[in-house]
Motif scaffolding. Sequence first.
Motif, PDB file in Angstrom:
ATOM      1  N   TRP A   1       2.334 -21.515  14.090  1.00 53.63           N
ATOM      2  CA  TRP A   1       2.639 -19.575  14.354  1.00 53.63           C
ATOM      3  C   TRP A   1       2.260 -18.893  15.710  1.00 53.63           C
ATOM      4  O   TRP A   1       2.985 -18.040  16.034  1.00 53.63           O
ATOM      5  CB  TRP A   1       1.145 -18.641  14.065  1.00 53.63           C
ATOM      6  N   ARG A   2       2.055 -19.772  16.470  1.00 49.96           N
ATOM      7  CA  ARG A   2       2.411 -19.392  17.984  1.00 49.96           C
ATOM      8  C   ARG A   2       3.620 -19.598  18.682  1.00 49.96           C
ATOM      9  O   ARG A   2       4.174 -19.089  19.500  1.00 49.96           O
ATOM     10  CB  ARG A   2       1.590 -20.534  19.539  1.00 49.96           C
ATOM     11  N   TYR A   3       4.475 -20.744  17.638  1.00 53.92           N
ATOM     12  CA  TYR A   3       5.783 -20.800  18.247  1.00 53.92           C
ATOM     13  C   TYR A   3       6.700 -19.556  17.636  1.00 53.92           C
ATOM     14  O   TYR A   3       7.598 -19.448  17.933  1.00 53.92           O
ATOM     15  CB  TYR A   3       5.765 -22.166  17.812  1.00 53.92           C
ATOM     16  N   ALA A   4       6.274 -19.856  16.005  1.00 48.96           N
ATOM     17  CA  ALA A   4       6.694 -18.187  15.673  1.00 48.96           C
ATOM     18  C   ALA A   4       6.585 -16.923  16.302  1.00 48.96           C
ATOM     19  O   ALA A   4       7.371 -16.079  16.349  1.00 48.96           O
ATOM     20  CB  ALA A   4       6.199 -18.658  14.613  1.00 48.96           C
TER      21      ALA A   4
ATOM     22  N   THR B   1       3.224 -12.031  12.641  1.00 45.18           N
ATOM     23  CA  THR B   1       2.761 -13.120  12.677  1.00 45.18           C
ATOM     24  C   THR B   1       1.370 -13.195  13.724  1.00 45.18           C
ATOM     25  O   THR B   1       0.883 -13.924  13.908  1.00 45.18           O
ATOM     26  CB  THR B   1       4.003 -13.744  13.943  1.00 45.18           C
ATOM     27  N   ARG B   2       1.990 -12.116  14.255  1.00 43.37           N
ATOM     28  CA  ARG B   2       0.336 -11.863  15.562  1.00 43.37           C
ATOM     29  C   ARG B   2      -0.841 -11.875  14.246  1.00 43.37           C
ATOM     30  O   ARG B   2      -2.145 -11.681  14.477  1.00 43.37           O
ATOM     31  CB  ARG B   2       0.304 -10.733  16.167  1.00 43.37           C
TER      32      ARG B   2
ATOM     33  N   ALA C   1      10.137 -14.939  18.138  1.00 43.94           N
ATOM     34  CA  ALA C   1       9.913 -13.454  17.205  1.00 43.94           C
ATOM     35  C   ALA C   1      10.007 -13.030  18.656  1.00 43.94           C
ATOM     36  O   ALA C   1      10.540 -11.810  18.425  1.00 43.94           O
ATOM     37  CB  ALA C   1       9.088 -12.817  16.559  1.00 43.94           C
ATOM     38  N   GLN C   2       9.385 -12.935  19.640  1.00 40.17           N
ATOM     39  CA  GLN C   2       9.250 -12.839  21.112  1.00 40.17           C
ATOM     40  C   GLN C   2      10.714 -13.010  21.935  1.00 40.17           C
ATOM     41  O   GLN C   2      11.165 -12.114  22.469  1.00 40.17           O
ATOM     42  CB  GLN C   2       7.891 -13.085  22.014  1.00 40.17           C
TER      43      GLN C   2
END
Length: 87
Positions: free
Chosen positions: A4-7, A51-52, A11-12
């Motif tokens: 999720w952190r990579y996602a 995602t956050r 996305a950023q």
Amino acid sequence: MNKWRYAVEAAQARLTQAKADLKLLEAGSWKPDIEVAMADVARTEAEVDATRVEIGRLTVRAPVEGDILQINIRPGEHAPSGQSPQP
């Protein structure tokens, strides 16, 4: 959790790219192109937010402060609801 952190980072990065594209289009483009770029920026911002939210939903937090006295389950083990795990 790292997935999720990579996602979020991906996305950023897409958001940064979309904003850069929008800036180029605003410098001298047709109105429809600008509207498409603005929609892309909004979509990418929504992806980052989603995602956050998902990271927050999947993060386990204690409802109150306390000390951990015993660990009966390890990462990756299945903990049935309403039952204590068997050591």
